[in-house]
Design an enzyme around this catalytic site. Structure first.
Site, PDB file in Angstrom:
ATOM      1  N   HIS C  96       0.866  -1.190   0.000  1.00 17.29           N
ATOM      2  CA  HIS C  96       0.000   0.000   0.000  1.00 17.29           C
ATOM      3  C   HIS C  96       0.896   1.231   0.000  1.00 17.29           C
ATOM      4  CE1 HIS C  96      -2.984   2.944   1.026  1.00 17.29           C
ATOM      5  NE2 HIS C  96      -2.569   3.111   2.251  1.00 17.29           N
ATOM      6  N   HIS C  98       0.944   5.771  -1.016  1.00 17.52           N
ATOM      7  CA  HIS C  98       0.234   6.969  -1.465  1.00 17.52           C
ATOM      8  C   HIS C  98       1.028   7.589  -2.611  1.00 17.52           C
ATOM      9  CE1 HIS C  98      -2.664   7.822   2.096  1.00 17.52           C
ATOM     10  NE2 HIS C  98      -2.292   6.568   2.145  1.00 17.52           N
ATOM     11  N   ASP C 121       1.363  -4.811 -20.478  1.00 18.48           N
ATOM     12  CA  ASP C 121       2.411  -5.764 -20.114  1.00 18.48           C
ATOM     13  C   ASP C 121       2.209  -6.309 -18.697  1.00 18.48           C
ATOM     14  OD1 ASP C 121       3.950  -5.960 -22.425  1.00 18.48           O
ATOM     15  OD2 ASP C 121       5.212  -4.245 -21.912  1.00 18.48           O
ATOM     16  N   HIS C 172      -8.809   7.513  -1.475  1.00 13.06           N
ATOM     17  CA  HIS C 172      -7.739   7.084  -0.607  1.00 13.06           C
ATOM     18  C   HIS C 172      -6.463   6.870  -1.444  1.00 13.06           C
ATOM     19  CE1 HIS C 172      -6.424   4.091   2.800  1.00 13.06           C
ATOM     20  NE2 HIS C 172      -5.502   4.959   2.489  1.00 13.06           N
ATOM     21  N   TYR C 230       8.458 -13.776 -23.182  1.00  7.72           N
ATOM     22  CA  TYR C 230       9.317 -12.670 -22.763  1.00  7.72           C
ATOM     23  C   TYR C 230      10.255 -13.168 -21.667  1.00  7.72           C
ATOM     24  CZ  TYR C 230      10.638  -8.080 -20.882  1.00  7.72           C
ATOM     25  OH  TYR C 230      11.338  -6.975 -20.436  1.00  7.72           O
TER      26      TYR C 230
END
Lengths: 237, 237, 237, 237
Positions: C96, C98, C121, C172, C230
């Site tokens: 998480h 910001h 991708d 948020h 890839y």
């Protein structure tokens, strides 16, 4: 040792300062300083990598652009610098960059209005964009004419070259100047920051108005002129 | 050794932290801290390079702005800081910068609405922009009035100075504060990030709405006040 | 030595990687990893400076959030992480942040559409923004509900959590995940770059259209699934 | 020692230069160089971290893409590079990145018009965006077709590949090229800066006009072709 040694060292440092400040990538940009007593200008060589640039690479010319000292070609923008030195006896250093925000404003053909005190602390009034050069001015004596179009703008609009030490050449990029080359570098740094703030101000408020004239006056004159009180002028250190 | 030594060291570090955080270029910006027991404020000297600034350059004044210790002029914004310390007994440190996004918002004359939890974690409600100073307020006691216009805004709008530790002076730039100078620096960092997010939020959605009040409440009060549970407050380390 | 030592070292490194990648300032953001055999999650402590954070500060909890090892409070967002681990057995790490552009998109309440191959991708289809949490969901069990609103979005829209390892919580900020914590960190880096490109794409062309579905398919499936080609998967190094 | 040693060292350095210049994150982007005498191309391996990449990881292939030297898979974009080398005998190096602003312009489906001299110094005329690849072109021989769609654009529009050493693949990202791999890297740096200036130019003035053709001519031809006078070409150093 060359009698231009100190001048060349200052010009070398100023050019490298432009890179450090993030205003110049690759070989874009150039700084020069004049010694009016000796009648010479020292300037960056053309197209040389900043990393490899040494003091002996700095080119010294007379006011007609003839090389007096140095083995390399001077910056291709030399004649723009010389036009400014000749027209404005107050200035001692000139800087040309393609710094991102100031160049974008030049490409947009927009003056940079004074939206706040950050601008007013250094630039009195809007930072102007010149008219476009004509086809004839571009094809013949382009670099000279790039300097002259700035001179023309300041003369036609009765602008004080020391109170607004920057101009944007339309579709090209900014020039700044100052009493010496380090002040010209500082003015380039401030110009770029002010141009960025201007873009952001318009993003927050597309109808933003310039700061009140009395606020512009206050900030400009608390740092410049006889009544300045910013900094350490009145104190011996 | 000066009895203000620790205070001066803190203020020196806080000023240098502003440069490290990218909020200040050249000599722009200043941080101060008050010792309310001793009745003194320590503040950055005016116009001195951050690189060269030493602890003995920090200026100590009384609450009327008279220099008690230090050989240099205090920051020209000293009287703005003092106005805040006098009006708000809760605050221990004050910071003034021209950080790019917050200054652009001040130039745009726009409050910074609370669009999300990043804002609400530190600032309760919109971060306000003050009214413009009048011509008289600018021409006489400008720096004092710059502080007083913030005080007026908070008093007239019944704002809690600790719940919104920042304000934008219209056409000028931000001030932040906190319980000490390091908290004031942190609030400057957060303000700049929040101002940047606000510009980007409006780019993604020009009609973006503030976050619901109950979400703002939740985030603010989980970090502040009697019921806070963020961080390590309840645990001895 | 703790039997969770390696897990804690990985989580410490992942949290510090977020700072190095420029996604986290101050104490914002947190990374965790689950050991499903041992039935534990290791997560960043709450509100501790990244510079000072040591491996013994990492907190180990069970899947109900009870601390098993560590003297500090776990991240206040722990219950959001646990909700994701419980709902999605495929995921091994959660992050998480910001980060600036992704958070702005969350504040704007806008999905991030797939405008090109950089997005495709890693993320199959638009990166979703959740609905707003209700007042009740915010006031009671807020952190748990922040995880559950992501789970709800993926279930209601039949989204594959491994094919779109990111979501934006409205007003948020983003969460990302992956098979382990380092993949979750990488997905945070990519999310932020994609969010920035999205903002710029819309600046160049406010009516930009998502990339054709067949191009999205090609790029996603050349890197993921049975037919991926890839990288170095088929070669021993 | 391999007879391709120097070629591989150049390609390794060029790939790492892309990271240093901020054009590439994670494993995105790849640079190659051709030795037309030996009939080989050296290129970055696929999906390998730039930090760990060593000279022996660089892959050497023939012009059909068969590996001649190296233990790793070549970049998945190899066939795009080869298509460019085959169609344009003048070029010696090719670079592909997902640099932020250039990629956003590709995603927006917009050419980059020449708004000023920064652009004109390197790129003669607008930097084109290709048409979208068809479903068939994407599903079969995608990487080859990604190169061919650039070739098609230059042939159909009679563009000089050395006068405009860059193209944007729609909904994908930029390719640049040059006489060697380092020139191709330089052109990627300039492309990204020009793309950023273009975004900002349009922010300052959404109706900005391209620079006059005579100004574009002047800047391009003072640096390129028989009459160039920028740099140190006429002087032995």
């Amino acid at each position: 040792m060359s009698k231009y040694q100190e001048l060349k060292e200052r010009v070398l440092k100023a050019n490298k300062d432009l890179v450090k400040a993030g205003l110049v990538i690759l070989t874009w940009g150039n700084a020069s300083e004049i010694d009016r007593n000796l009648g010479v200008v020292a300037i960056k060589p053309s197209g040389v990598s900043y990393d490899e640039m040494k003091v002996e690479d700095v080119v010294v010319t007379d006011l007609e652009g003839r090389v007096i000292e140095g083995k390399l070609n001077p910056s291709s923008d030399l004649l723009s610098h010389l036009a400014l030195y000749k027209a404005f006896p107050e200035i001692g250093g000139v800087v040309h960059t393609h710094s991102t925000y100031a160049t974008a404003s030049a490409q947009a053909g927009k003056d940079i209005p004074c939206y706040g005190t950050t601008h007013a602390d250094t630039f009195y009034g809007a930072i102007p964009v010149t008219r476009a050069l004509t086809k004839e001015e571009v094809e013949k004596d382009y670099e000279l004419n790039s300097g002259l179009v700035i001179v023309e703008h300041f003369k036609n609009n009765n602008l004080d070259v020391m109170a607004c030490p920057a101009a944007l050449i339309r579709n090209h990029a900014p020039f700044t100047w100052g009493k010496d080359v380090f002040k010209a570098v500082e003015n380039s740094i401030i110009l770029e920051e002010v141009a960025k703030m201007t873009a952001l101000t318009l993003r927050f408020n597309k109808d933003a108005e310039p700061a009140p004239q009395y606020l512009q006056d206050k900030h400009y004159f608390r740092k410049h002129g006889a009544n300045a009180y910013y900094g350490q002028k009145k104190i011996n250190r």
